[in-house]
Design an enzyme around this catalytic site. Structure first.
Site, PDB file in Angstrom:
ATOM      1  N   GLU A   1      32.508  47.488  31.528  1.00  0.00           N
ATOM      2  CA  GLU A   1      32.698  47.190  32.944  1.00  0.00           C
ATOM      3  C   GLU A   1      33.988  47.784  33.497  1.00  0.00           C
ATOM      4  OE1 GLU A   1      29.590  44.488  31.585  1.00  0.00           O
ATOM      5  OE2 GLU A   1      31.568  44.997  30.763  1.00  0.00           O
TER       6      GLU A   1
ATOM      7  N   HIS B   1      28.536  32.487  30.955  1.00  0.00           N
ATOM      8  CA  HIS B   1      27.568  33.209  31.792  1.00  0.00           C
ATOM      9  C   HIS B   1      27.158  32.383  33.015  1.00  0.00           C
ATOM     10  CE1 HIS B   1      27.214  35.003  27.785  1.00  0.00           C
ATOM     11  NE2 HIS B   1      26.779  36.100  28.383  1.00  0.00           N
TER      12      HIS B   1
END
Length: 368
Positions: A97, A166
């Protein structure tokens, strides 16, 4: 990548599949105040069509992220785009990322319009330096000489059974940063109109979707389906008018608020439901106008209570409309703990419809 939800959605629209073979429970279906609807569209289709149309209209727009190309998106948002626009504009990346977000910001510096997809906004933490220090601050630090037209998008907040790493809602995190615009769609109309606005905007936009809403179907009008359709950034929508209590919400919680309003109506309480749509800039005028009419406020969000979006709304109302309040403000938020993995504890950690109903009744001095 361990812990990542891999959804494979077939043409029949069956429920998404978890990596461990579990089915994600559907989001609560709620009453929706739409009129003159021409057809129905899922949030997934709305996002896909918005990306497609903006890429077709402007060759500077491109999509980049993990599995956006060959796999057609971890959640199938980018389905068909690789075949249509090719690998130069739909770029699969390694699991890095920080790397591809930095590349995207650099491309935006040079006039391109990247759309960066995070498989979940939890992973944007790997790239937060580029989002905050490189994207959000560059226009100011360059005295307006550098524009950064980039969109950071992906699922945000709780899903189902994916644990603390998450399930985080980052609305308040990013909305606290000057230089960013932060959007959180609820319906297909929101998703389509706000994503188009985000891509066209000259500044960096954080676009917070919700995984459990992707498969939800909403009616859309012919106006929404028009390729020129675009929603204004910074403007909330009154989903349901009411006179007794104002309920503000965003993303999935809008559906919960509408369901709560249905229940409250049966008990003689008329709730006004505001879909924030834009977290930064926040539509303070619409919120305060509603509170001055209803004299009561309930804020709803999935994120943590401390320093949350609801806290900012409360501060705005106290500063601008304190004299109109007939009851203490009620804040509904996620539990102040990391998200539990166990399903029973997870349900207790996120707001439910009954929590909103109880809060609204307290604000109206009704027994709960």
């Amino acid at each position: 990548m361990l812990g990542i939800i891999r959804q494979k959605v077939n043409a029949g629209g069956s429920p998404p599949i978890l990596a461990f073979g579990q089915r994600i429970r559907p989001a609560v279906s709620a009453w929706r105040g739409y009129s003159s609807a021409a057809k129905e569209m899922t949030v997934r289709e709305a996002l896909n069509s918005a990306l497609d149309e903006e890429m077709s209209a402007d060759p500077k727009v491109f999509l980049m992220g993990e599995e956006v190309g060959e796999y057609q998106g971890a959640y199938k948002i980018s389905k068909g785009l690789l075949d249509k626009y090719g690998p130069e504009r739909v770029l699969d990346t390694p699991i890095t990322e920080a790397g591809f977000t930095g590349i995207g910001v650099g491309a935006a510096y040079h006039g391109l319009k990247p759309v960066i997809e995070f498989m979940t906004f939890n992973f944007s933490m790997q790239a937060i330096d580029h989002i905050i220090n490189s994207a959000a601050k560059s226009n100011y630090m360059s005295a307006g000489q550098i524009s950064v037209p980039i969109v950071f998008r992906g699922p945000n907040g709780a899903a189902a059974g994916v644990g603390a790493q998450h399930s985080h809602c980052y609305a308040a995190w990013y909305a606290s940063c000057p230089g960013l615009k932060v959007l959180a769609p609820y319906s297909s109309e929101d998703a389509r109109g706000l994503l188009k606005a985000a891509i066209r905007d000259p500044d960096p936009v954080v676009f917070l979707e919700n995984e459990l809403l992707y498969g939800e179907t909403f009616p859309v009008s012919a106006e929404v389906l028009d390729s020129s359709f675009c929603l204004p950034i910074g403007k909330a929508k009154i989903e349901k008018e009411g006179k007794d209590v104002t309920i503000t919400a965003f993303s999935k919680m809008v559906g919960y608020a509408l369901k709560a309003a249905e229940i409250l109506a049966k008990e003689g309480i008329s709730a006004e439901v505001i879909n924030l749509r834009s977290i930064r800039p926040l539509d303070r005028n619409t919120i305060n106008a509603s509170v001055r009419k209803t004299n009561r406020l309930v804020t709803v969000e999935e994120g943590f209570p401390q320093h949350g979006v609801g806290a900012e709304i409360c501060a705005s109302v106290v500063e601008e409309s304190f004299g109109y309040l007939d009851a203490p403000v009620e804040r509904i938020a996620g539990a102040d703990v990391p998200m539990p993995y166990a399903a029973n504890l997870e349900r207790l950690a996120v707001p439910q419809v009954e929590d909103i109903v109880r809060a609204a009744k307290r604000a109206c001095y009704r027994s709960v």
